[in-house]
Design a protein around this motif. Sequence first.
Motif, PDB file in Angstrom:
ATOM      1  N   TYR A 197       0.842  -1.199   0.000  1.00  0.00           N
ATOM      2  CA  TYR A 197       0.000   0.000   0.000  1.00  0.00           C
ATOM      3  C   TYR A 197       0.869   1.238   0.000  1.00  0.00           C
ATOM      4  CZ  TYR A 197       0.637  -0.715   5.090  1.00  0.00           C
ATOM      5  OH  TYR A 197       1.159  -0.949   6.330  1.00  0.00           O
ATOM      6  N   ILE A 198       0.270   2.329  -0.422  1.00  0.00           N
ATOM      7  CA  ILE A 198       0.987   3.591  -0.569  1.00  0.00           C
ATOM      8  C   ILE A 198       0.452   4.569   0.465  1.00  0.00           C
ATOM      9  CG2 ILE A 198       1.291   5.592  -2.100  1.00  0.00           C
ATOM     10  CD1 ILE A 198       1.221   3.521  -4.438  1.00  0.00           C
ATOM     11  N   MET A 199       1.369   5.198   1.188  1.00  0.00           N
ATOM     12  CA  MET A 199       0.995   6.166   2.218  1.00  0.00           C
ATOM     13  C   MET A 199       1.452   7.549   1.770  1.00  0.00           C
ATOM     14  SD  MET A 199      -0.184   6.507   5.366  1.00  0.00           S
ATOM     15  CE  MET A 199       0.140   5.110   6.465  1.00  0.00           C
ATOM     16  N   VAL A 200       0.504   8.467   1.682  1.00  0.00           N
ATOM     17  CA  VAL A 200       0.816   9.847   1.311  1.00  0.00           C
ATOM     18  C   VAL A 200       0.591  10.722   2.542  1.00  0.00           C
ATOM     19  CG1 VAL A 200       0.230  11.781  -0.238  1.00  0.00           C
ATOM     20  CG2 VAL A 200      -0.044   9.398  -1.039  1.00  0.00           C
ATOM     21  N   GLN A 201       1.619  11.452   2.927  1.00  0.00           N
ATOM     22  CA  GLN A 201       1.467  12.421   4.016  1.00  0.00           C
ATOM     23  C   GLN A 201       2.132  13.704   3.554  1.00  0.00           C
ATOM     24  OE1 GLN A 201       2.866   9.724   7.265  1.00  0.00           O
ATOM     25  NE2 GLN A 201       0.883  10.240   8.207  1.00  0.00           N
ATOM     26  N   GLY A 202       1.294  14.640   3.140  1.00  0.00           N
ATOM     27  CA  GLY A 202       1.822  15.875   2.552  1.00  0.00           C
ATOM     28  C   GLY A 202       2.602  15.556   1.292  1.00  0.00           C
ATOM     29  N   GLU A 203       3.867  15.961   1.259  1.00  0.00           N
ATOM     30  CA  GLU A 203       4.698  15.730   0.065  1.00  0.00           C
ATOM     31  C   GLU A 203       5.379  14.367   0.090  1.00  0.00           C
ATOM     32  OE1 GLU A 203       4.690  17.943  -2.572  1.00  0.00           O
ATOM     33  OE2 GLU A 203       3.091  18.697  -1.259  1.00  0.00           O
ATOM     34  N   GLN A 204       5.303  13.698   1.255  1.00  0.00           N
ATOM     35  CA  GLN A 204       5.976  12.398   1.400  1.00  0.00           C
ATOM     36  C   GLN A 204       5.075  11.266   0.895  1.00  0.00           C
ATOM     37  OE1 GLN A 204       6.272  10.538   5.289  1.00  0.00           O
ATOM     38  NE2 GLN A 204       8.504  10.503   5.100  1.00  0.00           N
ATOM     39  N   ILE A 205       5.626  10.456  -0.005  1.00  0.00           N
ATOM     40  CA  ILE A 205       4.859   9.317  -0.539  1.00  0.00           C
ATOM     41  C   ILE A 205       5.704   8.070  -0.365  1.00  0.00           C
ATOM     42  CG2 ILE A 205       3.660   8.371  -2.557  1.00  0.00           C
ATOM     43  CD1 ILE A 205       3.445  11.103  -3.712  1.00  0.00           C
ATOM     44  N   ILE A 206       5.234   7.118   0.438  1.00  0.00           N
ATOM     45  CA  ILE A 206       6.050   5.910   0.634  1.00  0.00           C
ATOM     46  C   ILE A 206       5.271   4.630   0.342  1.00  0.00           C
ATOM     47  CG2 ILE A 206       7.776   6.881   2.230  1.00  0.00           C
ATOM     48  CD1 ILE A 206       6.193   5.806   4.544  1.00  0.00           C
ATOM     49  N   TYR A 223      10.212  -1.137 -14.272  1.00  0.00           N
ATOM     50  CA  TYR A 223      11.234  -1.530 -13.301  1.00  0.00           C
ATOM     51  C   TYR A 223      10.622  -1.696 -11.916  1.00  0.00           C
ATOM     52  CZ  TYR A 223      11.158   3.545 -12.372  1.00  0.00           C
ATOM     53  OH  TYR A 223      10.749   4.819 -12.084  1.00  0.00           O
ATOM     54  N   GLU A 224      11.368  -2.390 -11.056  1.00  0.00           N
ATOM     55  CA  GLU A 224      10.936  -2.603  -9.671  1.00  0.00           C
ATOM     56  C   GLU A 224      11.496  -1.486  -8.794  1.00  0.00           C
ATOM     57  OE1 GLU A 224       9.003  -5.188  -8.356  1.00  0.00           O
ATOM     58  OE2 GLU A 224       8.623  -5.639 -10.463  1.00  0.00           O
ATOM     59  N   SER A 225      10.690  -1.054  -7.834  1.00  0.00           N
ATOM     60  CA  SER A 225      11.182  -0.015  -6.933  1.00  0.00           C
ATOM     61  C   SER A 225      10.558  -0.169  -5.552  1.00  0.00           C
ATOM     62  CB  SER A 225      10.849   1.371  -7.507  1.00  0.00           C
ATOM     63  OG  SER A 225      11.263   2.375  -6.593  1.00  0.00           O
ATOM     64  N   ALA A 226      11.363   0.083  -4.523  1.00  0.00           N
ATOM     65  CA  ALA A 226      10.860   0.074  -3.139  1.00  0.00           C
ATOM     66  C   ALA A 226      10.414   1.472  -2.727  1.00  0.00           C
ATOM     67  CB  ALA A 226      11.938  -0.439  -2.194  1.00  0.00           C
ATOM     68  N   ASN A 227      10.661   2.451  -3.612  1.00  0.00           N
ATOM     69  CA  ASN A 227      10.203   3.828  -3.368  1.00  0.00           C
ATOM     70  C   ASN A 227       9.229   4.230  -4.454  1.00  0.00           C
ATOM     71  OD1 ASN A 227      12.281   4.141  -1.339  1.00  0.00           O
ATOM     72  ND2 ASN A 227      13.692   4.203  -3.095  1.00  0.00           N
ATOM     73  N   ILE A 228       8.466   5.260  -4.153  1.00  0.00           N
ATOM     74  CA  ILE A 228       7.587   5.821  -5.180  1.00  0.00           C
ATOM     75  C   ILE A 228       8.333   7.013  -5.791  1.00  0.00           C
ATOM     76  CG2 ILE A 228       5.335   6.851  -5.645  1.00  0.00           C
ATOM     77  CD1 ILE A 228       5.224   3.921  -4.636  1.00  0.00           C
ATOM     78  N   PRO A 229       8.760   6.889  -7.050  1.00  0.00           N
ATOM     79  CA  PRO A 229       9.678   7.886  -7.608  1.00  0.00           C
ATOM     80  C   PRO A 229       8.994   9.143  -8.151  1.00  0.00           C
ATOM     81  CG  PRO A 229       9.363   6.077  -9.159  1.00  0.00           C
ATOM     82  CD  PRO A 229       8.510   5.779  -7.970  1.00  0.00           C
ATOM     83  N   PHE A 230       7.738   9.394  -7.803  1.00  0.00           N
ATOM     84  CA  PHE A 230       7.056  10.565  -8.383  1.00  0.00           C
ATOM     85  C   PHE A 230       6.734  11.595  -7.300  1.00  0.00           C
ATOM     86  CE2 PHE A 230       5.462   6.625 -10.421  1.00  0.00           C
ATOM     87  CZ  PHE A 230       6.303   6.662 -11.505  1.00  0.00           C
TER      88      PHE A 230
END
Lengths: 230, 230
Positions: A197-206, A223-230
């Motif tokens: 799941y994706i957690m958005v808190q203000g500008e932080q997206i994890i 590609y695979e990523s452990a971060n959300i690159p946007f």
Amino acid sequence: MKKILLASTSTLFGQSYLEYLLEELQDFFEGVSTITFIPYARPGGLSHDDYTQMAATAFSKINKKVKGLHCFKDPMDGIAQSEAFFTGGGNTFRLVQQLHQLGLMPALKQKIESGTPYFGTSAGSNIAGPSMKTTNDMPIVYPPSFDTLGVVNFNLNPHYLDADVNSTHKGETRETRIREFHIFNNTPVIGLREGNYIMVQGEQIILKGEGTARIFEAGKTPYESANIPF
Amino acid sequence: MKKILLASTSTLFGQSYLEYLLEELQDFFEGVSTITFIPYARPGGLSHDDYTQMAATAFSKINKKVKGLHCFKDPMDGIAQSEAFFTGGGNTFRLVQQLHQLGLMPALKQKIESGTPYFGTSAGSNIAGPSMKTTNDMPIVYPPSFDTLGVVNFNLNPHYLDADVNSTHKGETRETRIREFHIFNNTPVIGLREGNYIMVQGEQIILKGEGTARIFEAGKTPYESANIPF
């Protein structure tokens, strides 16, 4: 500050509804007394009442009350009065049709952007992006538009599935479908596997949960990523 | 007399494009010199020219010429002048968007109803029913309508897949999706497995290939049938 939680699925195999998320949800909805449930996606044709009851049962475990948006005399007032939202999964076409027909999309977007917590699973996560054009659902009804909330700047593909290399089936893989999306659209897409799941808190997206997500950008190799690159 | 052949898939695992259908197609297109190919579904984003070449290569094995509809100066004239049609698979949303935007749906319907042979695979089969609401495809573009040709009185679900009883994935099964369709629609649906196809000759509609198809009618339990009961 925007506060958004977008899950690939409501339920993991062998678990009860929302079970794997309850601890996270307790933090996420801290200070909230009643969550407004948006039941329009109607999984399996479930009635709005029955679907809301299902959400209420799960949230009772963390002492939250749930009220269905369909129970407000005017759903627009319902949006305005809400402390927090949860949109359940089901059919994205039906969900988006209802939100547009009831004129709720701009009001819901505005509430989320002004900091009202929003939690979505599956179809409820799909509508957080700019469009529903990367849903897996069947187009069983015709919505007035495929545009959705756009409270995040990427589209999601919930229940993301890797291609089965042993399959002899010739239907398109999920990856092929998303690559076809990028022939006609530029919005990046996150293939979100069940359990993530994706957690958005203000500008932080994890990205939360185990492992990585599959990231699709127009003109790039996925590609695979452990971060959300946007 | 209506003459329609609707296949679940163009290609079986390990075979070349249209290979398993070529003998049938030789009979079906008897007396036809040039088949008009409708390439708009663009599988994998393939160009209209490349997709038409793929069809032409397959049909050259049974001595048929193929001309892409996009090669006519006016596609409406192309429809009018055609001896026979083949619509290839790909993305049904893109196919239907193009047919509506170019205003071709009524002309194509009229030609098929007056006896011009029509062959479709996958997305090309989907559009033969009253609507595209039982496609498996991703809604990568927004068509002006989900209405399709309606040259048969049932919808198709191509590449029909039985639920994997060992799966731990929580995305909807194909059966669940089609049952959700019947919450909002009454059109019967044929779940057509790969290798099967439907032959329409006037009032006669038969299922060909091995085994049965899965039949979905609103308000009924889905069932297997070796005949088309509509």
